[in-house]
Structures are given as C-alpha cells and as structure tokens.
Write an enzyme that holds these catalytic residues in place. Structure first.
Site, PDB file in Angstrom:
ATOM      1  N   CYS A 169      -2.907  -1.496   3.138  1.00  0.00           N
ATOM      2  CA  CYS A 169      -2.748  -2.653   4.018  1.00  0.00           C
ATOM      3  C   CYS A 169      -2.378  -2.194   5.414  1.00  0.00           C
ATOM      4  O   CYS A 169      -1.818  -1.117   5.625  1.00  0.00           O
ATOM      5  CB  CYS A 169      -1.662  -3.586   3.481  1.00  0.00           C
ATOM      6  SG  CYS A 169      -2.204  -4.603   2.097  1.00  0.00           S
ATOM      7  N   HIS A 220       0.155   2.041  -0.450  1.00  0.00           N
ATOM      8  CA  HIS A 220       0.579   0.877   0.313  1.00  0.00           C
ATOM      9  C   HIS A 220       0.637   1.274   1.783  1.00  0.00           C
ATOM     10  O   HIS A 220       0.691   2.457   2.130  1.00  0.00           O
ATOM     11  CB  HIS A 220       1.958   0.404  -0.136  1.00  0.00           C
ATOM     12  CG  HIS A 220       1.966  -0.288  -1.467  1.00  0.00           C
ATOM     13  ND1 HIS A 220       1.276  -1.448  -1.700  1.00  0.00           N
ATOM     14  CD2 HIS A 220       2.614   0.012  -2.639  1.00  0.00           C
ATOM     15  CE1 HIS A 220       1.480  -1.842  -2.947  1.00  0.00           C
ATOM     16  NE2 HIS A 220       2.286  -0.974  -3.545  1.00  0.00           N
TER      17      HIS A 220
END
Length: 312
Positions: free
Chosen positions: A193, A151
């Site tokens: 991301c 992430h």
C-alpha cells in the site's frame, strides 16, 4: 468470515469464488504520507571535441536504444516476502503473499534470472541483504531485479518489525554505490500500500477497454547516478493495494500473467502498460463490508531507464 468471498472480473464477466474477501496491504484508516519529489535536468548527449592541425571536429556521442542483454547471465533477482509482522507494528498477516512469491519465482526463473526468496525479514535484514548484493560483482550480469512484497505507506515499506523508506533500499544500487551495474537496468517491483485512500472507480460508456557512436578517440561519457532504475508500484501514491488471500495480489497476478505470455517478446514498459490495463479492467474488490466493496486499483510505473529493455 466464512461467508466472505471475492470477485475478479474477467474478460467475459465470469465470477470466481475464493472463500475470503480481498484485503489491503496497510492498516485500515491509516493516513497517507506524501513525499515531494524533485527532478533534475540532465544532458542525454555529449559532444566529443577532436583537435586536429587544420580544424576542430565535433561528434555526438550517444547510447544506442536498447540495453545490452548479451552478458553471460541475465542477472540476479531477489524476492523479499514479508507475511508475518511483530504485534507492535499493528500489521496483519498478509495471507496470499506466499502464492505471489511462488509465482514470481517461477516467472523470473523462466526469464533467466537467478532467483532467491527471503521470507519475513526485519528492516535491518532487508537492508543487509540488498547491501550485500550491491557489493557483489555484476560485471557478467545484464541487469538486476528486486521484488518487495509487504505492507507499506507512501514512500515506506515494512519489515517485520517497522517501516523504512524504500529509498534506503533502492539507493544502494545507484551508479556511485554499485559500479558493476552502472549503465544496466535495475528493476524494483513493489507490492505494498501507498496510503489509505480507496479508488471507487468511475463508470465509462466507451467500451472495454552498438554501445555508443564513437569518435576515433573512443570517448567516455558520464551518466546520472539515479539513471537506469525502474520502479513498478502496485498502486499510485496515497492508495490501498489489494490482495486476495486465495489467489494473491492483483498486481502480482497481472504481472506474472503478462510476463509469462509476453516477457520475451515485448519491451518492459509495454509489458507494464498491459499490467496496468489488466489490473484496471479485470479486478474489483468485494466484501460483506460495503466500505471495502467494489473498489478499483491502478499500478504506477516510475521509469528512469535510458534505453529499451527486452528479455529476449
């Protein structure tokens, strides 16, 4: 949800069903963090002055245009694959990342790298792994590669326990920190991301788209400590990065397909341009939730390479 499925557009517009919807590598509704990047001008040429009794001669000393890949080994490739996160981070399980790690392992192994995979690492462990690698002797290696699967937010990558600046990892391989990789390519591929924006896409009507020249004195020349890095991000700053639980992330699918077909033929930036095209054209999200459906993605390459890089 059992009813969910995902769609990946192919060249002939066929649809593939995989059972679960495309996912992002960040918390929903997380505000993007933006960093300001400065730049410094550096000389790419050096004039070597040669004294003689009758005259002064000036000769240009400049590198050739391809990295030397004729060392004993191609180099090391480390893959950090973070799938499960501590509850306090608020991050979900990254289903599909093990597929990414497996495909990347095979792909870089075929290119000649010595590949090691580390699963579910905290920030401290991530830094320690790369710090140890930066202290190794890479004299007999042609380059170095690091792949981060996790992430993320803009400028940040998640360990299993918290987020840390990506710069904390890449800086370990600067020219003044890792002397045996000076003048050699240092490649970072980052699947994460970089914010919470969606790319809705836009309709188009244009269709588918020698080490150096030397003087007799054999001069030495200085290079910037930040030189010879390449950072290939799965998405541009501010945006989500998509991952399919069944087939893996869009970026890694495209990267592995392109490297498998052209890895030993094309220059690295040609390869990554084709990856950009494949992700931009062949992939689109689908979900029962319209907020997550029909979204697009474009990878982002940041290059400080000073020469062309071929794996052949």
């Amino acid at each position: 949800m059992d009813e969910e499925s995902c769609r990946a557009k192919t060249g002939d517009s066929e649809e593939e069903e995989c059972g679960t919807a495309d996912q992002t590598d960040a918390k929903p509704d997380r505000k993007a963090r933006f960093l300001l990047f400065g730049s410094k001008k550096n000389k790419d040429e050096k004039f070597q002055k040669k004294e003689s009794s009758s005259e002064q001669e000036y000769r240009i000393v400049s590198p050739t245009f391809q990295y030397n890949m004729d060392h004993l080994k191609i180099g090391k490739c480390v893959i950090i694959n973070n799938k499960n996160f501590h509850r306090e981070t608020g991050m979900t399980v990254r289903n599909g990342t093990d597929r990414d790690a497996g495909e990347l392992f095979k792909c870089f192994k075929n290119l000649g790298f010595e590949v090691v995979v580390h699963n579910d690492q905290t920030c401290d462990k991530m830094r320690k792994i790369l710090e140890n690698l930066s202290k190794e002797d890479h004299t007999n290696n042609s380059c170095f590669a690091c792949i981060l699967l996790s992430h993320g937010e803009e400028g940040m990558i998640y360990g299993t326990d918290m987020a840390m600046p990506i710069k904390n990892l890449t800086s370990l391989f600067r020219g003044d920190m890792c002397k045996s990789l000076v003048g050699k390519p240092k490649l970072f591929f980052i699947q994460a991301c970089r914010g919470s924006e969606f790319d809705d896409g836009v309709e188009t009507d244009s269709g588918r788209p020698d080490d150096c020249l030397e003087t007799d004195a054999n001069p030495r020349y200085k290079i910037p400590v930040e030189a010879d890095f390449l950072l290939a991000y799965s998405t541009v700053p501010g945006y989500y990065s998509w991952r399919n639980p069944g087939r893996g992330s869009w970026f890694v699918q495209a990267l592995c397909n392109t490297l498998s077909e052209f890895g030993k033929q094309l220059e690295i930036l040609q390869i990554l341009t084709r990856v950009n095209y494949m992700v931009a054209i062949n992939f689109e999200s689908w979900s029962d939730d319209p907020r997550y459906s029909e979204k697009k993605q474009i990878p982002c390459v940041v290059s400080m390479l000073t020469k062309e890089l071929y794996f052949n």
